[in-house]
Each structure stands twice: as structure tokens, then as C-alpha cells.
Design an enzyme around this catalytic site. Sequence first.
Site, PDB file in Angstrom:
ATOM      1  N   ASN A   8     -57.991  -3.761  14.438  1.00  0.00           N
ATOM      2  CA  ASN A   8     -57.273  -3.353  15.647  1.00  0.00           C
ATOM      3  C   ASN A   8     -57.837  -1.991  16.061  1.00  0.00           C
ATOM      4  OD1 ASN A   8     -55.453  -2.724  17.624  1.00  0.00           O
ATOM      5  ND2 ASN A   8     -53.639  -2.813  16.304  1.00  0.00           N
ATOM      6  N   LYS A  15     -57.515   0.356  12.805  1.00  0.00           N
ATOM      7  CA  LYS A  15     -56.640  -0.159  11.752  1.00  0.00           C
ATOM      8  C   LYS A  15     -57.237  -1.459  11.240  1.00  0.00           C
ATOM      9  CE  LYS A  15     -52.465   1.501  14.022  1.00  0.00           C
ATOM     10  NZ  LYS A  15     -51.392   1.068  14.886  1.00  0.00           N
ATOM     11  N   ARG A  90     -57.444  -7.842  17.264  1.00  0.00           N
ATOM     12  CA  ARG A  90     -56.347  -7.781  18.218  1.00  0.00           C
ATOM     13  C   ARG A  90     -56.944  -7.356  19.557  1.00  0.00           C
ATOM     14  NH1 ARG A  90     -50.781  -4.420  17.681  1.00  0.00           N
ATOM     15  NH2 ARG A  90     -49.870  -5.226  19.578  1.00  0.00           N
ATOM     16  N   HIS A 178     -47.155  -7.919  23.365  1.00  0.00           N
ATOM     17  CA  HIS A 178     -46.518  -8.049  22.037  1.00  0.00           C
ATOM     18  C   HIS A 178     -46.466  -9.509  21.583  1.00  0.00           C
ATOM     19  CE1 HIS A 178     -44.054  -4.011  22.086  1.00  0.00           C
ATOM     20  NE2 HIS A 178     -45.232  -3.853  21.489  1.00  0.00           N
ATOM     21  N   LEU A 206     -38.845  -3.548  18.741  1.00  0.00           N
ATOM     22  CA  LEU A 206     -38.501  -2.150  19.011  1.00  0.00           C
ATOM     23  C   LEU A 206     -39.281  -1.241  18.076  1.00  0.00           C
ATOM     24  CD1 LEU A 206     -34.616  -2.651  19.317  1.00  0.00           C
ATOM     25  CD2 LEU A 206     -36.337  -2.732  21.146  1.00  0.00           C
ATOM     26  N   GLY A 207     -40.445  -0.829  18.530  1.00  0.00           N
ATOM     27  CA  GLY A 207     -41.262   0.123  17.773  1.00  0.00           C
ATOM     28  C   GLY A 207     -41.593   1.269  18.700  1.00  0.00           C
ATOM     29  N   GLY A 209     -43.952   1.067  20.876  1.00  0.00           N
ATOM     30  CA  GLY A 209     -43.905   0.203  22.058  1.00  0.00           C
ATOM     31  C   GLY A 209     -42.658  -0.657  21.898  1.00  0.00           C
ATOM     32  N   ARG A 238     -43.648   5.827  26.747  1.00  0.00           N
ATOM     33  CA  ARG A 238     -43.877   5.130  28.027  1.00  0.00           C
ATOM     34  C   ARG A 238     -42.562   4.972  28.786  1.00  0.00           C
ATOM     35  NH1 ARG A 238     -46.784  -0.009  25.642  1.00  0.00           N
ATOM     36  NH2 ARG A 238     -47.100   1.088  23.663  1.00  0.00           N
ATOM     37  N   ARG A 282     -36.234   8.601  14.582  1.00  0.00           N
ATOM     38  CA  ARG A 282     -35.685   9.330  13.423  1.00  0.00           C
ATOM     39  C   ARG A 282     -35.361  10.775  13.783  1.00  0.00           C
ATOM     40  NH1 ARG A 282     -40.377   6.915   9.768  1.00  0.00           N
ATOM     41  NH2 ARG A 282     -41.351   7.304  11.774  1.00  0.00           N
ATOM     42  N   ASN A 329     -35.886  -0.852  10.608  1.00  0.00           N
ATOM     43  CA  ASN A 329     -35.522   0.252   9.699  1.00  0.00           C
ATOM     44  C   ASN A 329     -34.267   1.031  10.042  1.00  0.00           C
ATOM     45  OD1 ASN A 329     -37.886   0.087   7.955  1.00  0.00           O
ATOM     46  ND2 ASN A 329     -39.021   0.651   9.798  1.00  0.00           N
ATOM     47  N   GLU A 376     -48.024  -8.678  12.660  1.00  0.00           N
ATOM     48  CA  GLU A 376     -49.028  -9.081  13.646  1.00  0.00           C
ATOM     49  C   GLU A 376     -50.380  -9.351  12.986  1.00  0.00           C
ATOM     50  OE1 GLU A 376     -47.457  -5.547  15.486  1.00  0.00           O
ATOM     51  OE2 GLU A 376     -47.918  -6.382  17.451  1.00  0.00           O
TER      52      GLU A 376
END
Length: 395
Positions: A8, A15, A90, A178, A206-207, A209, A238, A282, A329, A376
Site C-alpha cells: 500500500n 505499508k 491497494r 473503503h 471509523l478510522g 478515514g 477531512r 483518543r 477500539n 484490508e
Amino acid sequence: MDTILVANAGSSSLKFELFAVGSGLTKLVKGHVEGIGTAPYFIVKDAGGDKIVDKRYSSSEVPDLSSAMHRVGMWLREQHEGELVAVGHRVVHGGAEYGRPVRVDRRVLEDLERYIPLAPLHQPNNLALIETLLELRPDLPQIACFDTAFHRGHDPVTDHYAIPAHFFAEGVRRYGFHGLSYEYVAGRLQEIAPDIARGRVIVAHLGNGASLCAMRDGRSQECTFGFTALDGLPMGTRCGQIDPGVLLYLIEQGKMSSSDLQDMLYNESGLKGLSGISNDVRDLLASEDPGAILALDHFVHRISLNAGSLAAALGGLDAFVFTAGIGENSPVMRERIATKLAWLGAQLDPMRNENGETRLSTDDSKVGLYLVPTDEELMIARHTHGVITESNSSL
Ligand code: ADP
């Protein structure tokens, strides 16, 4: 042992994950090079999550994506005896045409370059890595797996904007993103709760992005992302959905250039812009600053509004699924979102939520609430394996 590499490529990061191909696909290592060209940092973790490489380089040692790939390739060759049989990439945009993963050759690469203007921040890097590997290893299959592909079965009504019709044919339309995450979650849901998977489900990715996808029988019906990955929910940095009149105003009255506007909408907005503190949930949860409170309230509000409209698109709702960094999380955020879904018939079980169980709702909840971690990379590895197996069997 045969292996598949999943890659990616971002603007300053690469990554990767390596999978062993056996009766199934087994994750061997996961790593990344970040800070390419500035402060390169190479990290690899084994399947158990223990760090096995932690190395910094000077910017001249890893000046670009191709040199980062070279480092990763050298390390993989030294450490793994297996034979690399394919690389799965990706690729953010497959346009309206690519509804499935594809083996990339020169012709396909040129074709995919058409979508660079549609995803200028991601597509060029995704394709540059494929090009590098095609040159280095012409015989090694390079498989492109698209973030848009899962949404290609939409009813055409869904994918139009109400602007003059010829724009649709020119590519100005909704695509959705996504998709690799949604496809993986749809598959997992089929294993966990097959009856639910056949029904009307909203998956919330929900990350950093963030988006929602409405599915019926495991197929995408609607996605909050549109033409670009700016639309829909507010995200880490964003903006999410915005009145286009705001953009006209900023260009005309605020004298913003298109590149300033792009930077503001992609990098300075969302939770970061609203809070003035951080894009990380967080940090915001730990803060009592009014900006942090506003940002999280707005995030939850927009998720609930969009969930309502997606439920309307499905004609009702059987389940709502949480996934990705925040969804997986944060029991607090799940609880806040689930509370907003009570009117649809969703009832969270506080203990199940706190423990992060797969089923988060009470036994008699009308709408099921689920927690399904996404993967993913595994989805890309599966697609890659599928494409090379198919092409071998058709030889
Ligand atoms: P990406 O979209 O970059 O793949 P991830 O899915 O990894 O992002 O999600 C990253 C985000 O998840 C972080 O920015 C953070 O806001 C959120 N996150 C991770 N862990 C927690 C946690 N324990 N509580 C709240 N939010 C979390």
C-alpha cells in the site's frame, strides 16, 4: 513455500504485509517505511506483533518510493526463503470500469493513469509502485485491488449528482471507497451471523478515514463517500459533506487557491479542524477543551444522520457493524453512536461493549450491533491469490 506480498503505497509511506500461501493465507510479517524522503523509518513486526526491525535511515538513503521498495525487497529476500508469487496492491481508484481486481500490465497501467485526477493524492503513488515492480520483476504478477470496486453494483440512481447529465458520462459521479474493508467485513459477517449478513446492514468504517456503507445481502447499496474520499462523514482531517456553496464562497471571497482549498479540506479539517487540537479520537476523549467536545459531538451527530439516511435507503435496518481504529477500539464512541441508533431499535449491552465482544447488542435488540475488526490486507491477499490461481488454471 509460496508467498504473496501486499503493498500500500502512500505519498510518504509504504505499508506492506507478507502472507504464506498454503491451505489458506497466513500472515508472516507486517511493516512499513514512513517518512520517505524526509526521516525514513523502517519497522517490521512478526505475526505476533513483536517488533523485529526498527531502523532509521537518512533521507538520502531512502529518497523515494522506489528506494523504499528496494529496502523492503532486500530485507524480505534476506529473511524469507519462500518464493514470492505475486504482489497485491491497494489501488484507490478503479473508476466506473474496474469492478474486480486485475493483473496489471503496461496497458492496464496506462488505463489506470486516467483516474489520477480523480484521486491525485493516492493514485499516482499506488501506480508508481506497480510501475517500479513491473520494471524490476517483469514476470512477477502485479495485482491491483481497488477501493472502489465493491461499490460498482449500485443502482445508477445512487451514483448520480444532480448536475447536467453529460458530467456523469465524463466521470463526475459517485464512486465510494473503503471497499476492500467493506468486502472483508461482509465476508466475516457471513461467517459470524449468516442470517444478518443476508439482510440490511450498515457497516461503519471509523478510522482516520471514516465512512458508512449500506449493504443488502452482503452487497453495497450506498456509501457515504462520493466522487472523492472527502464526502460523507467528517474524518480525522477531512471535512466530509459540505455545501458546495462554501467552496465557491472561499474561492471568491476568501481568495483561496485550489491547492490551498485542497490542503484545507484534506488535511486541516474534520476532527482536527473543529477541535483545533488533534485528529486522534483518543486525544479528544482525554480533553475537556470545548473544541474537543464539539468535534466529537459533531462526529457522532453526523454518523447518526448518515446512518438514518442509509437505513432509509435499505428500507429498514437489521444490523449496524463497527470497524476500523475508532470502531474497534473505543467502547465510549461505540456507546455514544449506539445511543443515537436507539430510535431504529438498537440496544447496546454495556458489558458486551466494554469487553469488545462480537455481538454488542442485547439478546432482544431489534437491530443487531456488531464489532467486526477489518483486515484490508488479507482481503487484498485473497484477491491476489484468486487472480493468479484463475489465470494459472486458464492457461
Ligand atoms: P486509518 O484510516 O489510518 O487506517 P485506523 O483505522 O488505524 O486509521 O484508525 C486510526 C484512528 O483510530 C486514530 O486516529 C484514532 O483516532 C482511533 N483510535 C485508535 N485507537 C483508539 C482508541 N483506543 N480509542 C479511540 N480511538 C482510537
